[in-house]
Design an enzyme around this catalytic site. Structure first.
Site, PDB file in Angstrom:
ATOM      1  N   LYS A 270     112.165  92.214   4.343  1.00  0.00           N
ATOM      2  CA  LYS A 270     112.229  92.133   2.884  1.00  0.00           C
ATOM      3  C   LYS A 270     112.731  93.473   2.361  1.00  0.00           C
ATOM      4  CE  LYS A 270     109.196  91.954  -1.223  1.00  0.00           C
ATOM      5  NZ  LYS A 270     107.863  91.625  -1.767  1.00  0.00           N
ATOM      6  N   ASP A 275     110.389  96.897  -7.020  1.00  0.00           N
ATOM      7  CA  ASP A 275     109.790  95.663  -7.527  1.00  0.00           C
ATOM      8  C   ASP A 275     109.040  95.933  -8.834  1.00  0.00           C
ATOM      9  OD1 ASP A 275     108.703  93.186  -7.936  1.00  0.00           O
ATOM     10  OD2 ASP A 275     107.298  93.266  -6.246  1.00  0.00           O
ATOM     11  N   LYS A 282     105.023  93.743 -13.829  1.00  0.00           N
ATOM     12  CA  LYS A 282     103.795  94.374 -13.342  1.00  0.00           C
ATOM     13  C   LYS A 282     103.295  95.383 -14.373  1.00  0.00           C
ATOM     14  CE  LYS A 282     104.856  94.398  -8.364  1.00  0.00           C
ATOM     15  NZ  LYS A 282     103.796  93.489  -7.909  1.00  0.00           N
ATOM     16  N   ASP A 293     108.667  98.517  -1.494  1.00  0.00           N
ATOM     17  CA  ASP A 293     108.889  97.083  -1.278  1.00  0.00           C
ATOM     18  C   ASP A 293     110.096  96.777  -0.379  1.00  0.00           C
ATOM     19  OD1 ASP A 293     107.538  94.760  -1.740  1.00  0.00           O
ATOM     20  OD2 ASP A 293     108.622  94.220  -3.563  1.00  0.00           O
ATOM     21  N   ASP A 352     107.420  87.740 -10.043  1.00  0.00           N
ATOM     22  CA  ASP A 352     106.853  88.804  -9.207  1.00  0.00           C
ATOM     23  C   ASP A 352     106.600  88.321  -7.776  1.00  0.00           C
ATOM     24  OD1 ASP A 352     105.996  91.303  -8.574  1.00  0.00           O
ATOM     25  OD2 ASP A 352     104.023  91.130  -9.530  1.00  0.00           O
ATOM     26  N   GLU A 354     108.805  87.525  -5.746  1.00  0.00           N
ATOM     27  CA  GLU A 354     110.245  87.540  -5.476  1.00  0.00           C
ATOM     28  C   GLU A 354     110.573  87.664  -3.993  1.00  0.00           C
ATOM     29  OE1 GLU A 354     108.504  90.155  -6.101  1.00  0.00           O
ATOM     30  OE2 GLU A 354     109.225  91.503  -4.526  1.00  0.00           O
ATOM     31  N   ARG A 356     109.320  86.291  -1.247  1.00  0.00           N
ATOM     32  CA  ARG A 356     109.471  85.020  -0.518  1.00  0.00           C
ATOM     33  C   ARG A 356     110.762  84.318  -0.909  1.00  0.00           C
ATOM     34  NH1 ARG A 356     103.898  82.950  -2.989  1.00  0.00           N
ATOM     35  NH2 ARG A 356     103.507  85.173  -2.724  1.00  0.00           N
TER      36      ARG A 356
END
Ligand code: BES
Ligand code: MN
Ligand code: ZN
Length: 503
Positions: A270, A275, A282, A293, A352, A354, A356
Site C-alpha cells: 500500500k 492519508d 481525519k 501510510d 478514509d 482508501e 483497500r
C-alpha cells in the site's frame, strides 16, 4: 560500521568497550564464563560493584564499569540476558541493539563483544550472526538528514565492532553477520523513506526510487505506470482515490528473476504517500503520522533494494499502488462507485478506507498480469488492527495454511512479530452494498481489521494462496525503543527476506 568476527583471545586485543554477558537466576546475576574472567582481571571490582548495585542480570539491563587502564579496554559493559531459556531471535536483536545504544552514548569507537555460551548454544551460528549485526545496526539507526550540521556532526557512530566467538563455527557466523548487515541496510532504507516528509515522497518519487533500484542489476526490471497507463490498465479504484490530489498516481511493477527458480512470490504494498482521509477527513491528531501510510510500499522497495545481494532462489514481483488521499473539489465522494481492474464495482462510503480500494487494483493486477504461487500484501490498513494487537505486532490473514505456517516461522526467525486473525466468512455480509458489488466499509464499527482483509480477499482469484499483513501498528514507532527509534520502523523487510530465503 565495520564488523569482524574473531576466534582470538579478546585479552590480546584492545578497544574502547568490552561487552560480557550475565544471566539472571533467582533474581541474582550470574556472570558468563568470560565475565568471570574479566572480573578476575579487574581484581573482583566488577562483582563488588554489581553486588553493591544489586544488579540482577535482567534482560535488557546493562551496567558500565570504567577500567582505569587495568585491562586493555577502557570500559566493560555487562549486558543482561535474563532467563536464557526465554531467549528468542527478537530478544537477541534487542539485546544487541541495547549494546549498540550504550556504546554510542559512551562514544566508543571500537566495540568488542565476547559471546557467551547461553547465546551460542541456543541459536545456529548463522542465525546468531545475523541477529547480532541486525540488532547493532538497527539500534544505531538515526534519521538526521534534516537536522542542523552541529547536531549531525555530534552524532556518534561506533566505527568498528569485533565479535569474539569461541569454538569452531566462524564461517557460518560470518555468513550470518554479513546477511544481517544487508538486511539492516534494507530496513534502514525503508526507515529513511517513511521518515522523509510526505511532500517529498510523492507517488512520482516512489516510482523514481523503484526505477533506480531496478537499474542496478540485469536480473531486475521495473515498469512504472503514470495516470495514463493506470487508466489504460483499467484501474478505476486507484484512479478514484487519486482524484482529489494534485500529485499524479503511480502503479509500480518491479520484477526479479532468479536463475533456475520455479516459483514466484508477488509482494504488494500500500503506497498512500499521505492519508488525510479524503473527504471523510481525519482529525488533525489522526493525520500527524499519516506519512507512514506508504510503509507497505516502502517494505516492497526495501526488499527489492537487496534482492540481488541476497539472491533468494525464487522469482519476486513487487507491486505498489501509490497515490495521495486528499480532499478537494475533485475528490471522490462518499457514495461514489468505482470499477476495479477485475470489473468489480466498489461503493466508496468512507474515503478514509482508501487503502483497500487502491489495493483492489493491485491484487487484481497480481492475479491477471503475474504468475503468483503466493501473493503477500503489506498495508497500514486499519486502526482496528492496532487496537487488537498493539504497536508491535502485525495482523496476519491468509487463505492458505502452508503460507501461514511459512510466514509464522519467518516471523520467529526474523524477530518480526505477527499474529493470525481470522478471515471470518460470516462477516462478509458486512460488505454487501445496496448499489454496487461491494462497499469499502463494514456496517458496524466492530471487527474492522477483519473487514479490511475480507474486502481485499474479494480481489484475489480463488485458488491463489494469499496473505495480508496489516502493519498499521508496527510501521511507525511513536516511542523510542532499542531496536526502533521513533519514526518509521521498516517493518516487513526482515520478515519478507526471511520468507523468501526459505522458498
Ligand atoms: N491509514 C489508515 C490506517 C492507520 C491508522 C494506519 C493509524 C496507521 C495508524 C487507513 O487508511 C484508515 O484510515 N483506516 C480507517 C478505516 C475505517 C474508515 C474503516 C481506520 O482504521 O480508521
Ligand atoms: Mn485512511
Ligand atoms: Zn490509509
Amino acid at each position: 560500521m565495520k564488523f569482524q568476527s574473531s576466534v582470538l583471545d579478546y585479552r590480546k586485543s584492545t578497544g574502547d568497550m568490552l561487552v560480557v554477558f550475565a544471566t539472571s537466576e533467582k533474581e541474582k546475576y550470574v556472570l558468563s564464563g568470560d565475565g568471570k574472567a574479566v572480573d578476575e582481571l579487574l581484581s573482583g571490582v566488577l562483582s563488588d560493584l554489581l553486588s553493591g548495585e544489586k544488579y540482577d542480570g535482567a534482560f535488557d539491563s546493562t551496567y558500565l564499569v570504567h577500567t582505569h587502564g587495568k585491562i586493555t579496554y577502557k570500559a566493560v559493559l555487562i549486558a543482561g540476558i535474563g532467563d536464557a531459556k526465554k531467549l528468542s531471535v527478537g530478544k537477541v536483536q534487542k539485546l544487541f541493539a541495547r549494546i549498540a545504544r550504550r556504546a554510542t552514548s559512551a562514544r566508543a569507537d571500537s566495540l568488542h563483544i565476547v559471546l557467551s555460551s547461553e547465546l551460542t548454544s541456543v541459536f545456529s551460528a548463522q542465525l546468531l550472526g545475523q541477529s547480532v549485526s541486525e540488532g547493532i545496526l538497527l539500534g544505531s539507526y538515526a534519521f538526521l538528514k534534516h537536522k542542523e550540521e552541529k547536531v549531525r556532526l555530534k552524532h556518534h557512530d561506533v566505527s568498528e565492532c569485533v565479535i569474539h566467538v569461541a569454538g569452531g563455527k566462524l564461517e557460518a557466523f560470518d555468513q550470518g553477520l554479513k546477511r544481517g548487515q544487508v538486511v539492516a541496510s534494507a530496513v534502514s532504507f525503508v526507515r529513511d523513506l517513511v521518515n522523509e516528509p510526505p511532500s517529498t515522497t510523492t507517488p512520482t518519487y516512489l516510482g523514481d526510487v523503484a526505477k533506480s533500484i531496478a537499474k542496478k542489476d540485469p536480473s531486475l526490471s521495473c515498469t512504472v505506470y503514470d495516470k495514463k497507463g493506470i487508466t489504460a490498465l483499467g484501474m478505476g479504484a486507484l484512479l478514484g482515490i487519486a482524484r482529489g490530489s494534485d500529485e499524479d498516481p503511480r502503479f509500480i511493477h518491479l520484477s526479479y528473476k532468479a536463475t533456475g527458480a520455479k516459483k514466484t512470490v508477488v509482494i504488494v504494498g500500500k503506497g498512500i504517500t499521505f492519508d488525510t482521509g479524503g473527504l471523510s477527513l481525519k482529525p488533525a491528531s489522526g493525520m500527524e503520522t499519516m506519512k507512514l501510510d506508504m510503509a507497505g510500499a516502502g517494505a516492497v522497495l526495501g526488499v527489492f533494494s537487496v534482492l540481488t545481494l541476497l539472491k533468494p532462489r525464487v522469482n519476486v514481483d513487487g507491486l505498489i499502488s501509490a497515490t495521495e488521499n486528499m480532499p478537494s473539489g475533485t475528490a471522490i465522494k462518499p457514495g461514489d462507485i468505482v470499477t476495479a481492474m477485475d470489473g468489480k464495482t466498489i461503493e466508496v462510503l468512507n474515503t478514509d478506507a482508501e487503502g483497500r480500494v487502491v489495493l483492489a487494483d493491485a491484487l487484481s493486477y497480481a492475479c491477471k498480469n503475474t504468475k503468483p504461487d503466493y501473493i503477500i500484501d503489506l498495508a497500514t490498513l486499519t486502526g482496528a488492527c492496532m487496537v487488537a494487537l498493539g504497536e508491535d505486532i502485525s495482523g496476519l490473514f491468509s487463505n492458505n495454511q502452508k503460507l501461514t505456517q511459512d510466514l509464522k516461522s519467518a516471523s520467529y526467525n526474523s524477530g518480526e512479530a505477527v499474529w493470525e486473525l481470522p478471515l471470518a466468512e460470516e462477516y462478509s455480509e458486512e460488505l454487501k452494498s445496496n448499489v454496487a458489488d461491494i462497499k469499502n466499509v463494514g456496517s458496524t464499527r466492530y471487527g474492522g481489521a477483519i473487514n479490511g482483509a475480507l474486502f481485499l480477499q474479494e480481489f484475489v482469484e480463488e485458488g491463489i494462496p494469499w496473505a495480508h499483513l496489516d502493519i498499521a501498528g508496527p510501521s511507525f514507532a511513536e516511542k523510542d525503543s532499542p531496536l526502533t527509534p521513533k519514526g518509521g520502523s521498516g517493518v516487513g523487510v526482515r520478515l519478507l527476506l526471511e520468507f523468501l530465503k526459505n522458498q
